[in-house]
Design a protein around this motif. Structure first.
Motif, mmCIF file in Angstrom:
data_model
loop_
_atom_site.group_PDB
_atom_site.id
_atom_site.type_symbol
_atom_site.label_atom_id
_atom_site.label_comp_id
_atom_site.label_asym_id
_atom_site.label_seq_id
_atom_site.Cartn_x
_atom_site.Cartn_y
_atom_site.Cartn_z
ATOM 1 N N ASP A 104 0.848 -1.203 0.000
ATOM 2 C CA ASP A 104 0.000 0.000 0.000
ATOM 3 C C ASP A 104 0.878 1.246 0.000
ATOM 4 O OD1 ASP A 104 -2.281 -1.528 0.046
ATOM 5 O OD2 ASP A 104 -2.625 -1.319 2.206
ATOM 6 N N PHE A 105 1.962 1.209 0.762
ATOM 7 C CA PHE A 105 2.907 2.337 0.805
ATOM 8 C C PHE A 105 3.546 2.551 -0.567
ATOM 9 C CE2 PHE A 105 7.340 3.665 1.148
ATOM 10 C CZ PHE A 105 7.226 4.863 1.833
ATOM 11 N N ILE A 106 3.985 1.476 -1.193
ATOM 12 C CA ILE A 106 4.642 1.569 -2.504
ATOM 13 C C ILE A 106 3.692 2.166 -3.542
ATOM 14 C CG2 ILE A 106 5.572 0.202 -4.417
ATOM 15 C CD1 ILE A 106 6.723 -1.702 -2.261
ATOM 16 N N LYS A 107 2.462 1.694 -3.561
ATOM 17 C CA LYS A 107 1.488 2.185 -4.544
ATOM 18 C C LYS A 107 1.144 3.656 -4.318
ATOM 19 C CE LYS A 107 -0.561 -2.358 -5.338
ATOM 20 N NZ LYS A 107 -1.731 -3.252 -5.145
ATOM 21 N N LYS A 108 1.296 4.098 -3.080
ATOM 22 C CA LYS A 108 0.995 5.505 -2.753
ATOM 23 C C LYS A 108 2.041 6.449 -3.321
ATOM 24 C CE LYS A 108 1.503 6.791 1.545
ATOM 25 N NZ LYS A 108 1.299 6.875 3.014
#
Length: 410
Positions: A392-396
């Motif tokens: 989720d962090f990476i996609k953000k």
């Protein structure tokens, strides 16, 4: 004992003192670190040139005399700069500490800031910069910074240019040192075979040679989100590809540990990282490929580089773009996360085995406004990091897809 944060007071200024006692070897080290005094703080190359001027000894002894006095006692005193800081570093055997502090005090009291010294330093810097014109990693790296931070001080090379060095005069150096090398910007780091009280006493004596001055504040500069390509033509047999993008994170962000893990998987981790796997292992386009995230007070961004054959440049560039897109859109695997955890947690003892490493870590925690011991807390966060939270962090952070390139090629 672990490093601690203490304070001394000099001329009404409360100065942080980071200290760790280590008596396994009879050695003492001390650093005077000045905030807002690095390459980002003034005219291009001025901080670097000023730091080299502080390596020219004292007015009384001159450059050669001061160097001889240091060599006779195996004492080391030297100045250097970072992007945001100016550092004067000292080390010696414990038995030479008193004499070393006397020499250090004389350097702060009467540095050899003369026209003769300036001309010598300028000649040395021009020579080094001339040689670097054929260092294509240096050329490409500077070109990328210019693209990412166009119109800001971070776009300038830390060592300046041949012309900027030649144009610098003695008054500019004096003004730089008078403005930045002051008590209000100072953090002192001390470690070795001495007590805290000894460290405080010597730090006070040393700092008393400085003026109070005004505290500076490091300005933050944003990376351009506009994708740009710069191609520099040189007589080279290889292509040098440097790439970079914005990274939306500030110093002290409580999700930095996720950035640490994510970037390790993307490009910091050597063999096994996404970039190395695709660019070297699968395609044989380069011997190595690397990417890392820089999160500082002055700017936050992602950069990477590789070197490839001239005819492979377009393929390498397209592969970098593809790796980034797959990384952001698809995230990482459980296996990648677990392997990264094993390395980061398992290699921790190697990162704190020396006094210098421990003092540096404590300094960075303090400088970034983190609690003492935050690095241990960060390891615990990494240990407990879940795959979904990391992805989720990476996609953000889709901003890393706005890649700019600086290329040196034939």
């Amino acid at each position: 004992m672990a490093a601690t944060i203490n304070y001394i007071e000099v001329k009404g200024v409360k100065i942080p003192l980071i200290f760790e006692e280590e008596n396994r070897l009879p050695i003492v080290s001390m650093q005077l670190v000045f905030k807002d005094a690095g390459s980002v703080s003034d005219k291009e190359g001025l901080a670097k040139l000023s730091s080299k001027m502080m390596n020219e000894g004292t007015l009384s002894l001159g450059s050669n005399g001061f160097a001889t006095a240091l060599d006779e006692k195996a004492i080391q005193i030297g100045s250097s700069i970072g992007t945001e800081t100016f550092v004067i570093e000292y080390s010696s055997l414990k038995e030479q500490f008193k004499e070393g502090m006397n020499l250090f005090s004389s350097l702060l009291k009467e540095p050899n800031i003369t026209q003769k010294s300036l001309e010598k330093v300028k000649a040395d810097m021009v020579g080094l910069l001339s040689a670097k014109e054929n260092d294509y990693d240096y050329v490409a790296s500077n070109a990328l910074k210019k693209v990412l931070f166009e119109g800001t001080p971070l776009a300038n090379p830390a060592s300046g240019t041949i012309q900027s060095v030649k144009d610098t005069n003695l008054e500019e150096v004096e003004n730089f040192l008078d403005k930045h090398i002051v008590l209000s910007n100072l953090i002192i780091v001390v470690g070795g075979d001495l007590t805290l009280e000894e460290a405080k006493q010597k730090a006070i004596e040393l700092a008393s040679n400085l003026q109070v001055g005004e505290a500076g504040e490091v300005k933050h500069y944003n990376v351009s989100s506009q994708e740009k390509d710069v191609v520099l033509k040189r007589e080279t047999k290889q292509a040098y590809l440097y790439f970079g993008s914005p990274y939306d994170m500030k110093v002290g962000d409580n999700e930095y540990y996720k950035a640490h893990v994510a970037t390790y998987i993307l490009g910091t981790g050597g063999f096994g990282s996404r970039l190395m796997e695709e660019i070297r292992v699968k395609k044989g386009l380069a011997y190595s490929a690397y990417a890392r995230v820089h999160v500082g007070k002055s700017g936050s961004y992602l950069t990477g580089y590789l070197q490839t054959k001239l005819e492979s440049l377009d393929d390498a560039k397209a592969t970098v773009k593809s790796v980034f897109e797959n990384f952001v859109n698809g995230g990482v695997t459980e296996e990648e996360l677990e392997q990264t955890k094993k390395f980061l947690l398992g290699s921790e003892p190697l990162r704190v085995e020396t006094l210098s490493q421990r003092l540096s870590r404590t300094f960075m925690e303090f400088y970034k406004g983190q609690e003492l011991g935050y690095s241990a807390k960060e390891l615990e966060l990494i240990k407990n990091l879940k795959l979904q939270d990391l992805n989720d962090f990476i996609k953000k952070h889709k901003e890393i897809l706005s890649l700019s390139y600086a290329v040196v090629t034939k």
